[in-house]
Design an enzyme around this catalytic site. Sequence first.
Site, PDB file in Angstrom:
ATOM      1  N   ASN A  54      40.459  32.941  37.277  1.00 37.02           N
ATOM      2  CA  ASN A  54      39.618  33.847  36.493  1.00 37.02           C
ATOM      3  C   ASN A  54      39.457  33.189  35.122  1.00 37.02           C
ATOM      4  O   ASN A  54      40.387  33.191  34.320  1.00 37.02           O
ATOM      5  CB  ASN A  54      40.329  35.205  36.379  1.00 37.02           C
ATOM      6  CG  ASN A  54      39.458  36.246  35.710  1.00 37.02           C
ATOM      7  OD1 ASN A  54      38.396  35.932  35.166  1.00 37.02           O
ATOM      8  ND2 ASN A  54      39.909  37.485  35.726  1.00 37.02           N
TER       9      ASN A  54
ATOM     10  N   HIS B 204      32.502  44.830  38.441  1.00 36.05           N
ATOM     11  CA  HIS B 204      33.745  45.340  39.051  1.00 36.05           C
ATOM     12  C   HIS B 204      33.597  45.493  40.567  1.00 36.05           C
ATOM     13  O   HIS B 204      34.324  46.265  41.182  1.00 36.05           O
ATOM     14  CB  HIS B 204      34.123  46.745  38.502  1.00 36.05           C
ATOM     15  CG  HIS B 204      34.643  46.739  37.104  1.00 36.05           C
ATOM     16  ND1 HIS B 204      34.420  47.788  36.231  1.00 36.05           N
ATOM     17  CD2 HIS B 204      35.399  45.855  36.423  1.00 36.05           C
ATOM     18  CE1 HIS B 204      35.002  47.528  35.079  1.00 36.05           C
ATOM     19  NE2 HIS B 204      35.602  46.363  35.163  1.00 36.05           N
TER      20      HIS B 204
ATOM     21  N   GLU C 169      42.174  42.919  42.311  1.00 34.44           N
ATOM     22  CA  GLU C 169      41.000  42.053  42.449  1.00 34.44           C
ATOM     23  C   GLU C 169      41.392  40.650  42.914  1.00 34.44           C
ATOM     24  O   GLU C 169      40.692  40.040  43.719  1.00 34.44           O
ATOM     25  CB  GLU C 169      40.261  41.974  41.110  1.00 34.44           C
ATOM     26  CG  GLU C 169      39.528  43.262  40.798  1.00 34.44           C
ATOM     27  CD  GLU C 169      39.125  43.391  39.337  1.00 34.44           C
ATOM     28  OE1 GLU C 169      40.006  43.690  38.505  1.00 34.44           O
ATOM     29  OE2 GLU C 169      37.938  43.201  39.037  1.00 34.44           O
TER      30      GLU C 169
ATOM     31  N   ARG D  89      33.932  48.983  24.404  1.00 34.76           N
ATOM     32  CA  ARG D  89      32.471  49.005  24.633  1.00 34.76           C
ATOM     33  C   ARG D  89      31.950  50.431  24.642  1.00 34.76           C
ATOM     34  O   ARG D  89      32.626  51.345  25.122  1.00 34.76           O
ATOM     35  CB  ARG D  89      32.123  48.342  25.968  1.00 34.76           C
ATOM     36  CG  ARG D  89      32.336  46.858  25.981  1.00 34.76           C
ATOM     37  CD  ARG D  89      32.135  46.277  27.364  1.00 34.76           C
ATOM     38  NE  ARG D  89      33.319  45.569  27.802  1.00 34.76           N
ATOM     39  CZ  ARG D  89      33.602  45.270  29.071  1.00 34.76           C
ATOM     40  NH1 ARG D  89      32.779  45.625  30.034  1.00 34.76           N
ATOM     41  NH2 ARG D  89      34.698  44.628  29.365  1.00 34.76           N
TER      42      ARG D  89
ATOM     43  N   ARG E 257      36.587  33.778  40.408  1.00 38.10           N
ATOM     44  CA  ARG E 257      35.924  35.044  40.083  1.00 38.10           C
ATOM     45  C   ARG E 257      34.716  34.734  39.190  1.00 38.10           C
ATOM     46  O   ARG E 257      34.856  34.104  38.142  1.00 38.10           O
ATOM     47  CB  ARG E 257      36.890  35.945  39.322  1.00 38.10           C
ATOM     48  CG  ARG E 257      36.190  37.204  38.879  1.00 38.10           C
ATOM     49  CD  ARG E 257      36.931  37.935  37.801  1.00 38.10           C
ATOM     50  NE  ARG E 257      36.156  39.070  37.372  1.00 38.10           N
ATOM     51  CZ  ARG E 257      36.102  39.504  36.122  1.00 38.10           C
ATOM     52  NH1 ARG E 257      36.774  38.897  35.176  1.00 38.10           N
ATOM     53  NH2 ARG E 257      35.372  40.541  35.816  1.00 38.10           N
TER      54      ARG E 257
END
Length: 411
Positions: free
Chosen positions: A8, A178, A381, A239, A89
């Site tokens: 990642n 996601h 994940e 965010r 990813r």
Amino acid sequence: MSLILVVNSGSSSIKYQLIDAHTERREASGLIERIGESMGRVVHRAGSVSTESEMPIRDHRAAFAAMVDACAAAGQPLSELGLSAVGHRIVQGGSEFVDPTLITDAVAARILELAELAPLHNPGHHQAIVAARAAFPQVPHVAVFDTAFHQTMPPEAYTYAIDTEVAAAHGIRRYGFHGTSHQVVAQRAADFLGEPIHSLKQIVLHLGNGASVCAIDGGRSVATSMGLTPLEGLVMGTRSGDLDPGVLLHLLRTGYSVDQLDELLNKRSGLVGLAGSNDMRDVRAAADAGSARARLALDVYARRIRHYVGAYLVELGAADALVFTAGVGENHAPLRSEVCVGLEWLGIEIDAARNASLESGSRRISTDSSRVQVLVVPTDEEAEIARQSWQLVSSDRASSQSRERTESLPG
Ligand code: ADP
């Protein structure tokens, strides 16, 4: 052997895990950060042993060399362990990448082109892909896209109501993110319920630092709250989520630059903007201690989630499961209860004791009579990226072996 290196990567950091795709066992994990700065840092964990070192890490190639060294120093030489694949990813896969994809030169180039839509993510992914392919040239590399799972959304769910020519010229539509998490959590929820996923309507709430909600019908994403970028939708750690686009125009006219707006909406909004911390635990503690500002932040956060739950119940026409996952969703009972309060008329009834339980793993927090099963399901994940990478390379290997066998048969 089904050992997968899951990567990642960002422009200045790489997180990695060595995972057995079958058992989901972590053989090792680590973090390389401050790539390109005068002093970098490598943290490597294997079992309960963690090592940390500092050294200049010039670029992503040097980062992979440092990772190889860290694994060897921990008694896990990657050249001898037999990696089956490297799973990368990738945040933005546009409309064309709908499945895990074997990385070729052309795929790598396309991931870089898609940086136009994800300037904060895809350039770093591309640098890591180039470096990882150089470091492990014999091993297949697989791209697993955050956007892929959502490519089943119907046009009315992904189309923004702006001039279609402008949208087409700039690739402007909802992509959703996601996806790997929503996909694995929906499958785990189905497994937990002992029902085939194709028979279930689910709403999955991924509430981490980034947060999004997904309506999943029969295992397929039909709506999700993140959009062209991971900024739309729920209130997040830093965010803003949904915002009147007029706010941007207004601030631009008052003299804000594009970079300042970017920083405001991505880094100084959400919980941190409203309450001064992006960590739900701090915000809750401040609210409990009487901070009106923190209380308002929690109320805005929960209200936005409820807004989407309502919308997606209508979208799906019903729901079998409402599933909480990620840092906040898995660990923060008060928020789960604030999301579900007063929804008994929709068949959503949570059980206070089950909700407060600190049990780990997938669990039910709804009452026995609740029509909708309210679940907490841990996301993973990295394990899902390992599983998807393994599935792709093993089926690829199987099909090339059967091709070889067919070709070698006497004609
Ligand atoms: P990321 O999006 O970075 O993967 P995570 O899914 O790990 O994030 O979620 C991180 C967030 O989860 C933290 O910022 C914090 O707000 C929240 N969190 C983690 N543990 C707890 C906890 N025990 N109680 C409440 N919130 C928690």
